[in-house]
Write a protein that holds these residues in place. Structure first.
Motif, short mmCIF file in Angstrom:
data_model
loop_
_atom_site.label_atom_id
_atom_site.label_comp_id
_atom_site.label_asym_id
_atom_site.label_seq_id
_atom_site.Cartn_x
_atom_site.Cartn_y
_atom_site.Cartn_z
N UNK A 60 0.85 -1.20 0.00
CA UNK A 60 0.00 0.00 0.00
C UNK A 60 0.88 1.24 0.00
N UNK A 61 1.84 1.24 0.91
CA UNK A 61 2.79 2.35 1.02
C UNK A 61 3.79 1.97 2.08
N UNK A 62 5.00 2.56 2.02
CA UNK A 62 6.02 2.16 2.99
C UNK A 62 5.72 2.64 4.40
N UNK A 63 4.74 3.51 4.58
CA UNK A 63 4.38 3.93 5.94
C UNK A 63 3.43 2.93 6.61
N UNK A 249 15.89 6.19 -4.17
CA UNK A 249 15.71 7.10 -5.30
C UNK A 249 14.27 7.54 -5.42
N UNK A 250 13.36 6.56 -5.31
CA UNK A 250 11.94 6.87 -5.43
C UNK A 250 11.52 7.82 -4.33
N UNK A 251 12.07 7.58 -3.12
CA UNK A 251 11.70 8.45 -2.02
C UNK A 251 12.20 9.88 -2.27
N UNK A 253 12.81 11.29 -5.06
CA UNK A 253 12.14 11.94 -6.20
C UNK A 253 10.80 12.52 -5.80
N UNK A 254 10.31 12.16 -4.62
CA UNK A 254 9.03 12.72 -4.18
C UNK A 254 9.12 14.23 -3.96
N UNK A 255 10.33 14.71 -3.69
CA UNK A 255 10.49 16.14 -3.45
C UNK A 255 10.17 16.96 -4.69
N UNK A 256 10.48 16.40 -5.85
CA UNK A 256 10.23 17.13 -7.08
C UNK A 256 11.35 16.86 -8.05
N UNK A 261 15.12 21.48 -12.44
CA UNK A 261 15.28 22.85 -11.94
C UNK A 261 16.74 23.28 -12.08
#
Lengths: 385, 395
Positions: A60-63, A249-251, A253-256, A261
């Motif tokens: 579902x999600x890592x949390x 990496x996936x985590x 990339x959540x920043x943007x 930029x």
């Protein structure tokens, strides 16, 4: 008088103009240098993970947690060498703003899997394993909070409640400091015993936040991941297993899209100096038309004239760019102290890229004026006012 | 009066002769445009993020969290507490006398970003039937509301744009259960548009949360009823909850990210501005140098040094103003309304649009004019002090 001194003399005949161009180039390469360092740190987030480490999280999600019974089942999978697990504690110290990355872990297996990354003295490790209310912390993190080995430290959780006190605070003894065992590692966190966590929380017992495993070899990664996920398919808690690198990496990339930029900013900075320096070089050479005519009359060959002008623009680019990369390296070192992101530095590939850009800038800005100088007809040159 | 005429005459000459120095002038214009563009792109990002959070929440809606929780995701509220809250004073009540309230569960699930193909955290909110009534500006733009007790979800408009698999009619799988997207809702670009909504008991069941929720939302009879609600909670030992107005809760969530974007944007823009300033100085010094005879001639004709000074300064300001406006225009055309998302404080993605506000445009133009002013001042000084004889002696 050799060619280099002619180039130097030409470059510094208009001292003000040259210094202004140097300033423009300097700042463009300073921006490049600092942002390339940030990009390098960004790339590094994924790469600090070892090749044969996998992360299993709730699909579902890592949390979302996993039942702790999964750990033993994962241990039994062929190709898995070692498994550990960790729960996010939501820790903070004194102030809710002072968030600490805190995990409840199974100490023996966790330290074993990360032995190549984080170093703990044998005495500290023995003390950590012996006392279930013990904790270890990253050395820089401990220093920042003023902790010393042996201190009793109360840590708050913004998630869990301590059964024995009814409050959201736990008391720990700091028994050891984690040092990075390799350059890219950054032990900027607190670890304590999962057993202590499990017996004292009011909810969330018998769960693992996520499982971390080491495979016998990276070649079996895909097979192991597939086997684990298939094993728990259609169970109440399905899993998603990925390499540690891909997970990190996936985590991040959540920043943007940080890369985009950086690309846009560096692109703008370079385009700016290309315009400024390019036009100024054309102008500077045009002013010298007569002089070039004289040089040609004296027997300077076209190729030599071409090289003299090109050498001037190249020298300009290097004189502006090299100190900028030097300052960028110093600044990155200072930022690294503040944010503790390893890899925040000018790595050799980016340094080479910076040098390449300097050469490109010098060539592009020098090419048109150099070509014009080469094609210059002596009669026209001497006749021009 | 005479000096004014002289100034006008010199300015006209300067501006009309600009095409003679076309490429160099253009490079200044472009340099300033890029500096302003970079600054405004960052500021528009910060402003867009802030607007999304500030636009969320009303002063008349109260949000209750467990005392000590800063985020919905780590708060817990029991069913008993929810029942007690329903009896609080100062609440808007429905015709049957029950409070207009919604106890909600907020869990994090995975979704794949369309742009990057990467997994990201998005919130799945278990809501009751009153949830839409507690949110100003809630409208269903497609489909219908979800049926209680079913595996139906409705999704925020911003979320469907940014993440794959949640279009109307699609059947995403979350937690081993197949869901059906039956509606898409809009809410004036607020944070809620980045969420999935499903029926509360269904979410509680799937995530094994029993009857626990994380937040309770209530509509207050007025903004001043908030203090009464907090007092009611403080006086009841079983409650110990913290009451926020929704507005203040969301306003508090934006500061970190906004500061981060601004802290990145300003130093970069200033570094670039110094580079552009060097370019502007260069251009203006060349302009003065190329017109040195002309300036000397004017001085012979009785023109003062001051008009020469103003003329050069005006030329520089004009170039940088054009650059500033150009940069603003480009950001406005390319980036205004550009949608992106980042990780918010609730540990989930917040979708927001870059927003170029008039106040930001002013900041951009001011930066451009600052470059023009400094870039023009020193060359203008040189123009004013130009020794006449030396100017003629040159070349």
């Amino acid at each position: 008088m050799n060619d280099f001194s002619i180039v130097l003399a030409n470059l510094f005949r208009a001292k003000l103009r040259t210094s202004l161009m140097l300033v423009a180039i300097f700042f463009a390469f300073l921006i490049f240098g600092v942002l390339a360092g940030v990009q390098n740190g960004w790339d590094n987030i994924g790469n600090s993970g070892a090749d044969n480490r996998l992360v299993t999280t709730n699909k579902i999600n890592f949390t979302q947690p996993l039942p702790i019974s999964y750990i033993d089942r994962i241990r039994a999978v062929e190709g898995v060498e070692k498994v550990t697990y960790a729960n996010w504690f939501g820790g903070f110290y004194q102030e809710p703003r002072n968030v600490l990355v805190t995990f409840a872990v199974e100490p023996e297996t966790y330290l074993d899997i990360y032995r190549s990354d984080f170093a703990l003295t044998p005495a500290a490790e023995a003390a950590f394993l012996a006392d279930r209310t013990a904790m270890v912390a990253g050395a820089t993190l401990a220093e920042k909070n003023g902790w010393k080995v042996g201190d009793k430290i109360p840590l708050n959780s913004n998630i869990f409640t301590n059964k024995s006190t009814g409050k959201r605070v736990w008391d720990f003894t700091l028994v050891g400091l984690l040092e990075p065992a390799k350059e890219e590692a950054n032990p900027n966190f607190v670890l304590f015993h999962h057993k202590y966590f499990n017996e004292s929380v009011t909810f969330g017992q018998n769960t693992a936040g996520y499982a971390l495993l080491r495979t016998v070899d990276k070649s079996v990664n895909a097979a192991v991941a597939e086997k684990i996920d298939a094993m728990f398919a259609n169970s109440p808690a399905e899993t998603a297993t990925d390499t540690e690198k891909a997970f990190n990496k996936a985590f991040a990339s959540q920043l943007g899209n940080i890369t985009l930029i950086i690309l846009l900013v560096v692109g703008s900075a370079f385009f700016t100096i290309l315009m400024i320096v390019g036009n100024t070089m054309v102008m500077a050479v045009r002013e010298r038309t007569r002089e070039i005519g004289v040089m040609k009359t004296l027997g300077f060959r076209d190729g030599r004239i071409f090289r003299l002008v090109l050498g001037e623009s190249l020298l300009l680019a290097l004189l502006g760019g090299l100190p900028a990369l030097g300052l960028a390296a110093v600044m990155l070192g200072m930022i690294r102290q503040l944010v503790a992101l390893p890899g925040l530095e000018l790595s050799p590939p980016y340094l080479a890229l910076g040098l390449l850009f300097m050469l490109a800038l010098g060539l592009i800005t020098g090419l048109i004026p150099a070509w014009k100088a080469l094609r210059l007809n002596i009669v026209t040159a001497l006749g021009r006012q | 009066m005479r000096i004014l005429n002289q100034i006008i005459a010199v300015c006209t000459i300067n501006l009309k002769s600009l095409p003679q120095r076309f490429w160099l002038s253009l490079s200044t214009v472009m340099a300033v445009a890029l500096v302003v563009g970079v600054l405004l792109a960052f500021l528009a990002m910060a402003a867009g993020f802030q607007q999304t959070l500030n636009g969320t929440g009303s002063a008349n809606v109260a949000l209750l969290l467990r005392d000590g929780s800063q985020q919905e995701v780590n708060s817990t509220i029991t069913l008993e507490q929810t029942r007690l809250i329903a009896e609080a004073p100062g609440l808007v009540r429905k015709p049957d006398g029950s409070a207009l309230m919604s106890a909600e569960l907020y869990v994090i699930v995975d979704a794949v970003k369309r742009a990057s193909g990467m997994k990201s955290n998005i919130p799945l909110r278990g809501v009751g039937q009153d949830a839409p009534a507690l949110r100003d500006g809630f409208t269903l733009v497609a489909g219908r509301m979800l049926q209680p007790g079913s595996n139906e979800i409705i999704v925020g408009q911003a979320l469907t744009k940014e993440f794959a698999g949640f279009d109307l009619g699609q059947e995403p799988r979350i937690g081993g259960v197949t869901w059906k997207v039956v509606g898409v809702f809009a809410m004036q670009g607020s944070v809620f548009e980045s969420e999935l909504w499903a029926d509360l008991p269904v979410v509680q069941g799937l995530f094994r949360r029993g009857s626990i929720t994380q937040t309770v939302r209530l509509r207050l009879t007025g903004a001043d009823a908030l203090a009464g609600l907090q007092r009611y909670s403080d006086d009841e030992p079983r409650l110990k909850l913290k009451a926020f107005s929704e507005k203040e809760y969301f306003a508090g969530q934006s500061s970190g990210t906004v500061k981060l974007i601004q802290y990145a944007g300003w130093p970069l823009s200033i570094a670039m501005a110094v580079g552009a300033l060097a370019g502007a100085l260069n251009t203006m010094y060349s302009s003065v140098a190329s017109r040195s005879r002309e300036i000397a001639t004017l001085r012979c004709l009785g023109f003062g040094g001051f008009p020469a000074f103003v003329g050069t300064l005006v030329e520089s300001l004009a170039l940088s103003l054009i650059g500033g406006l150009l940069g603003t225009l480009v950001v406005w055309l390319l980036f205004d309304g550009f949608t992106t998302s980042t990780l918010g404080q609730g540990f989930t993605q917040i979708v927001f649009s870059l927003s170029l506000t008039p106040a930001l445009m002013v900041q951009g133009v001011v930066l451009a004019l600052a470059v023009g002013l400094i870039g023009g001042f020193f060359p203008a000084l040189r123009a004013a002090r130009l020794p006449i004889v030396a100017a003629y002696a040159q070349g």
